[in-house]
Design a protein around this motif. Structure first.
Motif, short mmCIF file in Angstrom:
data_model
loop_
_atom_site.label_atom_id
_atom_site.label_comp_id
_atom_site.label_asym_id
_atom_site.label_seq_id
_atom_site.Cartn_x
_atom_site.Cartn_y
_atom_site.Cartn_z
N PRO A 1 0.80 -1.24 0.00
CA PRO A 1 0.00 0.00 0.00
C PRO A 1 0.83 1.28 0.00
O PRO A 1 0.38 2.31 -0.50
CB PRO A 1 -0.83 -0.14 1.28
CG PRO A 1 -0.96 -1.60 1.50
CD PRO A 1 0.36 -2.18 1.05
N SER A 2 2.05 1.22 0.53
CA SER A 2 2.88 2.43 0.63
C SER A 2 4.00 2.46 -0.40
O SER A 2 4.87 3.33 -0.34
CB SER A 2 3.47 2.54 2.03
OG SER A 2 4.26 1.40 2.34
N ASP B 1 -4.95 -11.44 -9.00
CA ASP B 1 -5.54 -10.80 -7.82
C ASP B 1 -6.06 -11.86 -6.84
O ASP B 1 -6.38 -12.99 -7.22
CB ASP B 1 -6.69 -9.89 -8.25
CG ASP B 1 -7.13 -8.94 -7.16
OD1 ASP B 1 -6.33 -8.69 -6.23
OD2 ASP B 1 -8.27 -8.43 -7.23
N GLN C 1 -9.45 -6.91 -5.10
CA GLN C 1 -8.85 -6.77 -3.77
C GLN C 1 -7.65 -5.82 -3.86
O GLN C 1 -7.44 -4.98 -3.01
CB GLN C 1 -8.41 -8.14 -3.25
CG GLN C 1 -9.55 -9.13 -3.07
CD GLN C 1 -10.60 -8.60 -2.12
OE1 GLN C 1 -10.34 -8.42 -0.92
NE2 GLN C 1 -11.79 -8.32 -2.63
N ASN C 2 -6.88 -5.99 -4.94
CA ASN C 2 -5.71 -5.15 -5.16
C ASN C 2 -5.83 -4.50 -6.54
O ASN C 2 -6.06 -5.19 -7.53
CB ASN C 2 -4.43 -5.97 -5.06
CG ASN C 2 -4.24 -6.57 -3.67
OD1 ASN C 2 -4.71 -6.02 -2.68
ND2 ASN C 2 -3.57 -7.70 -3.59
N ASP C 3 -5.68 -3.21 -6.58
CA ASP C 3 -5.93 -2.44 -7.79
C ASP C 3 -4.65 -1.69 -8.18
O ASP C 3 -4.13 -0.88 -7.41
CB ASP C 3 -7.07 -1.45 -7.53
CG ASP C 3 -7.52 -0.72 -8.78
OD1 ASP C 3 -6.98 -1.01 -9.86
OD2 ASP C 3 -8.41 0.14 -8.66
N HIS D 1 -10.98 0.70 -12.34
CA HIS D 1 -10.89 0.09 -11.02
C HIS D 1 -11.74 -1.17 -10.92
O HIS D 1 -12.14 -1.56 -9.81
CB HIS D 1 -11.32 1.11 -9.95
CG HIS D 1 -10.45 2.33 -9.91
ND1 HIS D 1 -9.08 2.26 -9.81
CD2 HIS D 1 -10.76 3.66 -9.98
CE1 HIS D 1 -8.58 3.48 -9.80
NE2 HIS D 1 -9.57 4.35 -9.91
N PRO E 1 0.45 1.31 -7.32
CA PRO E 1 -0.61 0.74 -6.48
C PRO E 1 -1.68 1.78 -6.18
O PRO E 1 -1.39 2.80 -5.56
CB PRO E 1 0.13 0.30 -5.21
CG PRO E 1 1.30 1.24 -5.12
CD PRO E 1 1.68 1.58 -6.54
N PHE E 2 -2.89 1.54 -6.64
CA PHE E 2 -3.99 2.44 -6.30
C PHE E 2 -4.60 2.04 -4.96
O PHE E 2 -4.85 2.88 -4.09
CB PHE E 2 -5.06 2.41 -7.39
CG PHE E 2 -6.28 3.21 -7.05
CD1 PHE E 2 -6.27 4.59 -7.18
CD2 PHE E 2 -7.44 2.59 -6.58
CE1 PHE E 2 -7.40 5.34 -6.85
CE2 PHE E 2 -8.56 3.33 -6.25
CZ PHE E 2 -8.55 4.71 -6.38
N SER E 3 -4.84 0.74 -4.79
CA SER E 3 -5.41 0.23 -3.54
C SER E 3 -5.00 -1.22 -3.38
O SER E 3 -5.26 -2.05 -4.27
CB SER E 3 -6.94 0.35 -3.57
OG SER E 3 -7.51 -0.25 -2.42
N ILE E 4 -4.34 -1.54 -2.28
CA ILE E 4 -3.95 -2.91 -1.98
C ILE E 4 -4.51 -3.27 -0.61
O ILE E 4 -4.10 -2.71 0.41
CB ILE E 4 -2.42 -3.09 -2.01
CG1 ILE E 4 -1.91 -2.80 -3.43
CG2 ILE E 4 -2.01 -4.50 -1.59
CD1 ILE E 4 -0.41 -2.97 -3.61
N THR E 5 -5.48 -4.19 -0.60
CA THR E 5 -6.21 -4.50 0.63
C THR E 5 -6.15 -5.98 0.98
O THR E 5 -6.94 -6.45 1.80
CB THR E 5 -7.68 -4.07 0.49
OG1 THR E 5 -8.29 -4.80 -0.58
CG2 THR E 5 -7.80 -2.58 0.23
#
Length: 473
Positions: free
Chosen positions: A335-336, A361, A375-377, A418, A445-449
């Motif tokens: 995420p960072s 994913d 889940q991960n974008d 997305h 990474p736009f969103s990694i959850t």
């Protein structure tokens, strides 16, 4: 090449192997578990000797009218990363798990019995036209059907009215989508991914199928050419998917020959999508544009809900390795993380450049909520000087008369995708600035959850990816 029985034969059962009959029509999840373990394993299995250790598995089956993100879809998304998620309890309580090895799933998009409705807003028709499970799996390659080109005319008495898809009219234009081929945005995801020939296929039928009276084979459509009654014409996305599975096997062998010891499913998929060809470069006539593709129905230039990213095209592969840039899961984003950045050199700036980003994913968290697509974008950007292109940004309106199958250069405002874990950029040769020699690629990474690498745990949150570029290195 190995084959695993998936359906029972006309309602009969050959055998039962343990916790459930793997050929039961009523339990596709159990049958899928059995198939994945049997095809993926290399160990000796309780029922049939050593498994073949498959790296690519073709699925010419679907759950009719099931468009939800359900358990078989979930299982394909999980086992793309590792077959160890699959498990089957054979007789005598012998449980066998799949191996800890990735596998590429190729799935037929599904068939519908009536032509595509013109009104795509009719909610009642949605289950009857959209790609069905497990073809909606985001990590699989889902395959729709184009017309084959097959002008064989040895037909005694012509075709009866109830097998019209075998007629010559349905095998005269490879730039048309088969009227039965499912399409659309199941759970808002672009499917199919690719298309391949699926009409007027000719081949041998099972001798058992012909012999069993309970099967009631359609002998009038059989067109018996040799007196055995075992040959026939057929159509369906079940014929299209194996064509792409064969292409994927060739791509995998080619990548191995170039030094990739174990090409990931993501890299194989990226190679096929980057080099796919749109079956048309013109908009649909129904959109009111001129000129338009009169023979294409509602099909627009790829990417498009009918043809996905286009028709699989082997003629753009297998050249010298220096003609391509490939990157296979060598970077893990969190995420960072800062974006992954790579500078590639254009080989011929008078030709188009095709770029595909694919990541495996993590499977969705909720079978009933397929609209939570990723889940991960990740986001893909290509830059040449002051010009930018963005993943899956090909048009501002689905009915745009300027839609031509090329990514928009410097669009404003920028709209990111997305919903899909496949992003492609197609740079038109004439859009490349004169004298330009390099492209800056960026994967951010736009969103990694979730943990996109280990399917059986969910920590840490991380994601890797594959890149494939044609006409750059």
């Amino acid at each position: 090449v190995a084959i695993c029985q998936f359906f029972s034969l006309c309602g009969s059962t050959y055998r039962s192997e343990g916790e459930a009959n793997p050929f039961s029509q009523g339990n596709p999840y159990q049958r899928l578990q059995y198939a994945l373990v049997s095809l993926g394993s290399t160990v000796t299995l309780p029922d049939n000797g050593p498994g073949p250790g498959a790296h690519i598995i073709n699925h010419s089956w679907n759950r009719q009218d099931v468009v939800d993100y359900e358990e078989t879809t979930h299982l394909l998304d999980e086992t793309t990363r590792s077959l160890k998620v699959a498990s089957f309890l054979f007789r005598n309580d012998q449980r066998v798990d799949g191996p800890d090895r990735s596998v590429l799933h190729v799935v037929s998009a599904g068939n519908r019995s009536t032509p595509h409705p013109q009104d795509d807003t009719d909610a009642e028709l949605i289950p009857h036209r959209l790609v069905t499970a497990p073809g909606i799996a985001k990590n699989a390659i889902t395959v729709g059907a184009t017309e084959s080109y097959n002008q064989e005319t040895y037909i005694v008495g012509g075709f009866p009215t109830y097998c019209p898809n075998a007629n010559i009219d349905n095998a005269d234009d490879p730039h048309q989508i088969g009227s039965f081929s499912r399409f659309g945005f199941p759970n808002l995801r672009l499917k199919p991914d690719l298309v391949a020939p699926g009409t007027r296929a000719y081949g041998r039928r099972s001798a058992d199928y012909i012999a069993l009276p309970t099967c009631s084979p359609n002998t009038d459509c059989n067109m018996d050419l040799d007196g055995t009654g075992q040959y026939g014409w057929a159509n369906g996305t079940s014929f299209s998917a194996p064509a792409v599975s064969g292409a994927a096997a060739l791509v995998r062998a080619w990548l191995v020959s170039l030094g990739a010891t174990n090409p990931s499913p993501a890299l194989i998929k990226a190679a096929l999508i980057a080099t796919a060809r749109s079956i048309t470069s013109l908009p649909a006539c129904s959109s009111g544009c001129q000129p338009c593709c009169a023979a294409c129905g509602d099909v627009r230039p790829a990417p498009d809900k009918y043809q996905g990213f286009g028709a699989v095209s082997l003629d753009r592969l297998f050249r010298a390795s220096s003609y391509y840039y490939r990157y296979d899961q060598g970077t893990v984003l969190t995420p960072s993380s800062n974006p992954y950045v790579q500078l590639v050199t254009i080989l011929d700036n008078t030709k188009d450049v095709n770029i595909a980003l694919v990541w495996t994913d993590r499977a969705g968290p909720d079978f009933a909520n397929g609209n939570v697509n990723l889940q991960n974008d990740l986001d893909l950007t290509a830059t040449i000087g002051s010009y930018n292109w963005y993943g899956n940004f090909y048009y501002t309106s689905v009915d745009s008369c300027a839609r031509n199958g090329y990514s928009l250069r410097n669009p404003s405002p920028v709209t990111r995708d997305h919903k899909n874990n496949v992003e492609r950029i197609t740079i038109k040769a004439s859009d490349i600035p004169s004298g330009a020699t390099q492209i800056l690629l960026q994967v951010a990474p736009f969103s990694i959850t979730g943990d996109g690498i280990e399917p059986t745990t969910n920590s840490p949150f991380r994601q890797d990816f594959a890149l494939f570029v044609e006409n750059a290195r």
